[in-house]
Design an enzyme around this catalytic site. Structure first.
Site, mmCIF file in Angstrom:
data_model
loop_
_atom_site.group_PDB
_atom_site.id
_atom_site.type_symbol
_atom_site.label_atom_id
_atom_site.label_comp_id
_atom_site.label_asym_id
_atom_site.label_seq_id
_atom_site.Cartn_x
_atom_site.Cartn_y
_atom_site.Cartn_z
ATOM 1 N N GLU A 35 0.822 -1.212 0.000
ATOM 2 C CA GLU A 35 0.000 0.000 0.000
ATOM 3 C C GLU A 35 0.858 1.264 0.000
ATOM 4 O O GLU A 35 0.499 2.265 -0.618
ATOM 5 C CB GLU A 35 -0.960 0.001 1.196
ATOM 6 C CG GLU A 35 -2.078 -1.023 1.097
ATOM 7 C CD GLU A 35 -2.992 -0.794 -0.095
ATOM 8 O OE1 GLU A 35 -3.176 0.376 -0.503
ATOM 9 O OE2 GLU A 35 -3.532 -1.785 -0.626
ATOM 10 N N CYS A 191 -13.199 2.432 -14.976
ATOM 11 C CA CYS A 191 -13.498 3.860 -14.815
ATOM 12 C C CYS A 191 -12.208 4.670 -14.944
ATOM 13 O O CYS A 191 -11.800 5.399 -14.044
ATOM 14 C CB CYS A 191 -14.172 4.089 -13.467
ATOM 15 S SG CYS A 191 -15.035 5.665 -13.326
ATOM 16 N N CYS A 207 -24.654 4.846 -11.913
ATOM 17 C CA CYS A 207 -23.752 5.942 -12.265
ATOM 18 C C CYS A 207 -24.517 7.115 -12.879
ATOM 19 O O CYS A 207 -24.976 7.044 -14.031
ATOM 20 C CB CYS A 207 -22.684 5.443 -13.236
ATOM 21 S SG CYS A 207 -21.460 6.699 -13.645
#
Length: 345
Positions: A35, A191, A207
């Site tokens: 991360e 996206c 959406c």
């Protein structure tokens, strides 16, 4: 579970990413490391660095006890080097105080922000909390038609509210990992910032941007200021001995700064005479080269003056820190453009 979260979870389980190196177990060290590396860096760029880093520092204890120069060397080329210094500091803190057990504990570590802490807590502890990295911001801004500028405090707050509202229900806590990974995967693979693959997205029914045919207009952001232009003049001095051994003059950068703690070429500063006196041998000019490198807030255009000197043997006379004669193995922690330059010489 809300329909939005259900759609994300179902899509992720069928189409999402499941074979990334750090997904093979819930080891806290590996998840946290991934991360941190993924902050502002794409997955494809991270994977080789992640695997190499684990070979050099296979456990938290090994990382915590390593010298900072070794950590920076393993990070060299990945950029945003403050992440590496914070990673090292956090490893020391965890070795001393223990591994955090929730998002609040992760966020208390150096270099771990709110979204990163939440992601680690989700994947390690199955904690029900929202994330908001760059990909997720884009997904939420489009699906919820968020008109706030996402790179402002107001926009950030609005998106956090949306992110928290769309979490899977508490009774569906077992799906929080798939939901979190699914949002990341959707942002990366469907996206996308440009040419989004709406036909493959499971959220078209949810959406608002898609339904209004304004996907290209979102997310909205404050226009970035033009990057400042900066210049620098470096000196590259190579010393060659009579037995053809070669060494380079490098300088360690101060801990704070754009290349903090890394080794780089010295600044030309006082000119050829200064460097000739410092190395104690005549310098022969070998021309100049140049490079440009873009940082977050500015673009650097650099000129490099190349010199060579011949000496009886290497190493040469010892120099005061932060200067150092180094061999051409380039095993030190070097900024990417400097490493590339030296490889080409």
């Amino acid at each position: 579970m809300p329909l939005f979260a259900t759609a994300v979870v179902r899509w992720q389980k069928k189409y999402g990413r499941h074979n990334l190196p750090w997904q093979q177990d819930n080891d806290a060290y590996k998840v946290w490391l991934s991360e941190i590396m993924l902050q502002q860096t794409q997955v494809t760029a991270v994977i080789p660095y992640y695997l190499n880093f684990l070979r050099r520092f296979p456990t938290l204890a090994v990382l915590a006890r390593a010298h900072e120069s070794s950590v920076l060397a393993a990070w060299s080329g990945l950029g945003y080097y403050a992440r590496a210094r914070n990673l090292h500091a956090a490893a020391k803190q965890m070795l001393r105080d223990g591994i955090p057990q929730d998002a609040a504990g992760w966020q208390a570590l150096p270099g771990v922000g709110k979204s990163t802490a939440a992601a680690v807590a989700v994947f390690v502890n199955n904690e029900r909390c929202a994330i908001l990295d760059g990909n997720v911001k884009r997904v939420l801004a489009r699906t919820h038609l968020c008109d706030e500028l996402i790179n402002t405090a107001a926009g950030e707050e609005a998106l956090w509210q949306i992110a928290n509202a769309q979490l899977p229900a508490k009774r569906a806590k077992q799906d929080i990992r798939a939901y979190t990974q699914g949002l990341m995967d959707l942002g990366a693979n469907c996206c996308r910032p440009k040419q989004p693959l709406c036909a493959q997205c499971p959220l078209t029914a949810h959406c608002l941007a898609y339904q209004s045919d304004v996907v290209a207009d979102y997310p909205k952001r404050r226009q970035a200021a033009a990057k400042k232009e900066k210049t620098a003049h470096f000196v590259l001095i190579r010393a060659q001995s009579n037995d053809n051994k070669e060494t380079l003059l490098l300088q360690k950068q101060a801990s704070k700064g754009i290349w903090g703690g890394l080794w780089s070429l010295p600044l030309y500063a006082n000119g050829k005479d200064h460097w000739q006196q410092l190395v104690g041998a005549p310098l022969t000019a070998e021309g100049t080269s140049s490079f440009t490198h873009t940082f977050t807030h500015f673009r650097l255009t650099a000129t490099v003056s190349h010199y060579r000197c011949t000496v009886s043997s290497v190493p040469l006379v010892a120099l005061a820190p932060p200067l150092r004669w180094c061999n051409k193995s380039l095993s030190l922690a070097l900024p990417a453009p400097i490493k590339t330059l030296l490889q080409q010489c």
